[in-house]
Scaffold this motif. Structure first.
Motif, PDB file in Angstrom:
ATOM      1  N   THR A 156       0.831  -1.206   0.000  1.00 52.61           N
ATOM      2  CA  THR A 156       0.000   0.000   0.000  1.00 52.61           C
ATOM      3  C   THR A 156       0.865   1.255   0.000  1.00 52.61           C
ATOM      4  N   ARG A 157       0.254   2.354  -0.354  1.00 48.38           N
ATOM      5  CA  ARG A 157       0.932   3.656  -0.357  1.00 48.38           C
ATOM      6  C   ARG A 157       1.506   3.951   1.028  1.00 48.38           C
ATOM      7  N   GLU A 158       0.713   3.727   2.062  1.00 44.53           N
ATOM      8  CA  GLU A 158       1.139   4.025   3.424  1.00 44.53           C
ATOM      9  C   GLU A 158       2.337   3.180   3.830  1.00 44.53           C
TER      10      GLU A 158
ATOM     11  N   ASP B  46       5.865   4.899   4.705  1.00 41.81           N
ATOM     12  CA  ASP B  46       6.370   4.687   6.069  1.00 41.81           C
ATOM     13  C   ASP B  46       7.735   4.012   6.058  1.00 41.81           C
TER      14      ASP B  46
END
Length: 163
Positions: free
Chosen positions: A145-147, A151
């Motif tokens: 995912t993007r997150e 991160d």
């Protein structure tokens, strides 16, 4: 003092700057006694054109300066030339793969604290162990995912102890 004053005085993460929260896409440099900024820079290598284009779009939309390439040799050359803030590497590339790039970067004194993130379609525990042994800080399995990607790239660099 209120919460705002506490936030200004507390220790902050690398991507928040020195004196308080700043945009996570900014790196703060101390130059000649003054603070200067530049965009967070990532070298990204993946031989899959579609995945590479999607990840470049994702990183660019997060205001990250991305230098994308198709193989490990080019990634290694970009890292030596640019000294990026982080490197995102596919592990399964022809010629020089992500594990080999990580080992070569970790062998350089200038790259010992560089943030290295592995991203692969194969998420076995054996491969994960090989990645960490090669010097990666993070291991992501595609699709990520993007997150997760942001991160992993923006986490503070490790403090390396010698002796």
């Amino acid at each position: 003092f209120g919460d705002e004053d506490d936030r200004i005085l507390r220790p902050v993460a690398r991507d928040e700057g020195m004196f308080g929260p700043f945009p996570a896409d900014t790196v703060f440099l101390r130059t000649c006694g003054r603070m200067e900024t530049r965009r967070f820079t990532v070298v990204y290598a993946d031989d899959d054109e579609l995945i590479r284009a999607a990840v470049v779009d994702l990183l660019t939309s997060a205001n990250i300066d991305v230098h994308a390439c198709t193989d490990g040799d080019e990634a290694l050359a970009l890292c030596v030339q640019m000294e990026p803030d982080a490197v995102l590497l596919d592990l399964n590339m022809p010629e020089l793969n992500g594990l080999q790039v990580a080992r070569q970067l970790r062998a350089r004194e200038a790259s010992k604290s560089l943030r290295l993130v592995a991203m692969t379609g194969r998420g076995s525990w054996e491969l994960r162990k090989k990645a960490f042994d090669a010097g990666f800080n993070e291991f992501l399995t595609k699709p990520a995912t993007r997150e997760l990607i942001l991160d992993a790239l923006r986490a503070p660099r490790p403090v390396l102890r010698t002796g």
